[in-house]
Design a protein around this motif. Structure first.
Motif, PDB file in Angstrom:
ATOM      1  N   TRP A   1      -9.767  42.578  21.076  1.00  0.00           N
ATOM      2  CA  TRP A   1      -9.561  43.065  19.689  1.00  0.00           C
ATOM      3  C   TRP A   1     -10.090  42.416  18.410  1.00  0.00           C
ATOM      4  O   TRP A   1      -9.446  41.501  18.032  1.00  0.00           O
ATOM      5  CB  TRP A   1      -9.000  44.006  19.459  1.00  0.00           C
ATOM      6  CG  TRP A   1      -9.341  44.982  18.416  1.00  0.00           C
ATOM      7  CD1 TRP A   1      -9.115  45.484  16.818  1.00  0.00           C
ATOM      8  CD2 TRP A   1     -10.153  46.137  18.382  1.00  0.00           C
ATOM      9  NE1 TRP A   1      -9.357  45.979  16.007  1.00  0.00           N
ATOM     10  CE2 TRP A   1     -10.555  46.746  17.277  1.00  0.00           C
ATOM     11  CE3 TRP A   1     -10.812  46.666  19.606  1.00  0.00           C
ATOM     12  CZ2 TRP A   1     -11.376  47.823  17.138  1.00  0.00           C
ATOM     13  CZ3 TRP A   1     -11.701  48.023  19.474  1.00  0.00           C
ATOM     14  CH2 TRP A   1     -12.244  48.469  18.103  1.00  0.00           C
TER      15      TRP A   1
ATOM     16  N   ASN B   1     -15.116  50.439  20.320  1.00  0.00           N
ATOM     17  CA  ASN B   1     -15.210  51.417  21.525  1.00  0.00           C
ATOM     18  C   ASN B   1     -13.500  52.378  22.000  1.00  0.00           C
ATOM     19  O   ASN B   1     -13.065  51.218  21.733  1.00  0.00           O
ATOM     20  CB  ASN B   1     -15.269  50.177  22.484  1.00  0.00           C
ATOM     21  CG  ASN B   1     -14.730  50.871  23.932  1.00  0.00           C
ATOM     22  OD1 ASN B   1     -15.108  51.187  24.174  1.00  0.00           O
ATOM     23  ND2 ASN B   1     -15.804  50.038  24.962  1.00  0.00           N
ATOM     24  N   THR B   2     -13.283  52.991  22.267  1.00  0.00           N
ATOM     25  CA  THR B   2     -12.191  54.063  21.975  1.00  0.00           C
ATOM     26  C   THR B   2     -11.519  53.472  22.837  1.00  0.00           C
ATOM     27  O   THR B   2     -10.159  52.985  22.663  1.00  0.00           O
ATOM     28  CB  THR B   2     -12.436  55.468  22.411  1.00  0.00           C
ATOM     29  OG1 THR B   2     -13.157  55.445  20.532  1.00  0.00           O
ATOM     30  CG2 THR B   2     -10.860  56.612  21.661  1.00  0.00           C
ATOM     31  N   ASN B   3     -11.828  52.842  24.051  1.00  0.00           N
ATOM     32  CA  ASN B   3     -11.030  52.407  25.457  1.00  0.00           C
ATOM     33  C   ASN B   3     -10.671  51.409  25.453  1.00  0.00           C
ATOM     34  O   ASN B   3      -9.699  50.956  25.833  1.00  0.00           O
ATOM     35  CB  ASN B   3     -12.296  53.280  26.755  1.00  0.00           C
ATOM     36  CG  ASN B   3     -11.977  54.495  26.630  1.00  0.00           C
ATOM     37  OD1 ASN B   3     -11.642  55.317  26.598  1.00  0.00           O
ATOM     38  ND2 ASN B   3     -12.638  54.710  27.412  1.00  0.00           N
ATOM     39  N   PHE B   4     -11.442  50.608  24.807  1.00  0.00           N
ATOM     40  CA  PHE B   4     -11.348  48.763  24.845  1.00  0.00           C
ATOM     41  C   PHE B   4     -10.410  49.142  23.755  1.00  0.00           C
ATOM     42  O   PHE B   4      -9.626  48.046  23.696  1.00  0.00           O
ATOM     43  CB  PHE B   4     -12.450  48.455  24.468  1.00  0.00           C
ATOM     44  CG  PHE B   4     -12.421  47.472  24.228  1.00  0.00           C
ATOM     45  CD1 PHE B   4     -11.859  46.078  24.956  1.00  0.00           C
ATOM     46  CD2 PHE B   4     -12.114  46.422  22.788  1.00  0.00           C
ATOM     47  CE1 PHE B   4     -11.746  45.146  24.324  1.00  0.00           C
ATOM     48  CE2 PHE B   4     -12.096  44.987  22.379  1.00  0.00           C
ATOM     49  CZ  PHE B   4     -11.957  43.731  23.394  1.00  0.00           C
TER      50      PHE B   4
END
Length: 192
Positions: A165, A2-5
């Motif tokens: 993360w 998930n790039t935004n996360f």
């Protein structure tokens, strides 16, 4: 991924580090405690939380050879080749410069530096613009937490920010190899 996360987690970690605070984060090896390697007050706070004795330095993560140069008196001749040949996370013990917080320098004047390959750590260090302290997220003398679920709740409560993360990642990676680079350019393995 998930790039935004991912991006949000990097941004938040850097924002906390820029305010001279301590984070709990996934490194390229184990879960670690970190702070800006150039801020003595933050290093002292981290050591107090960990219960680490004075004179027992921590590793500093750097983004690349250029950043590593900032923290050493002189880059040994064989270091660049050693970095190019490494196949796993490797910490190099080298003579420290004055750019580091004094608590990170061993009594013999050296510091452990690792050019980090992990994408999350690399982005945090690059954005921070300084070395990032990396010491295992445990009280002194306790087992090293390989995964987030093994981190002592007292450590979680004691930090200023917990990175979300990879908290669910159960991948276990051994601590970094530690080597001392001799004047002749030969590597001496301190911890395999």
């Amino acid at each position: 991924m998930n790039t935004n996360f991912f991006r949000q987690e990097v941004d938040t970690a850097v924002d906390v580090l820029l305010t001279q605070q301590v984070i709990l984060y996934p490194t390229d090896t184990v879960w670690g405690l970190g702070c800006d390697a150039e801020v003595p007050r933050a290093v002292e706070k981290l050591y107090k939380l960990k219960g680490r004795e004075a004179g027992k330095p921590s590793i500093v993560l750097v983004a690349d050879l250029a950043m590593l140069r900032r923290y050493v008196k002189e880059v040994p001749a064989g270091l660049e080749a050693a970095l190019a040949d490494q196949t796993r996370p490797t910490t190099y013990i080298l003579p420290a410069s004055r750019a580091l917080a004094p608590g990170l320098v061993a009594p013999d004047g050296t510091v452990g530096l690792r050019v980090v390959q992990d994408e999350f750590c690399h982005k945090v260090v690059r954005r921070l613009g300084h070395g990032l302290v990396s010491t295992s997220a445990n009280k002194a003398g306790e087992p090293t937490p390989a995964v987030y679920s093994e981190v002592d709740p007292a450590i979680v409560r004691g930090v200023d920010h917990v990175v979300s993360w990879r908290q669910d990642d159960q991948t276990r990676v051994a601590p970094s190899r530690v080597v001392r680079l001799g004047a002749d350019g030969q590597l001496e393995v301190v911890r395999g």
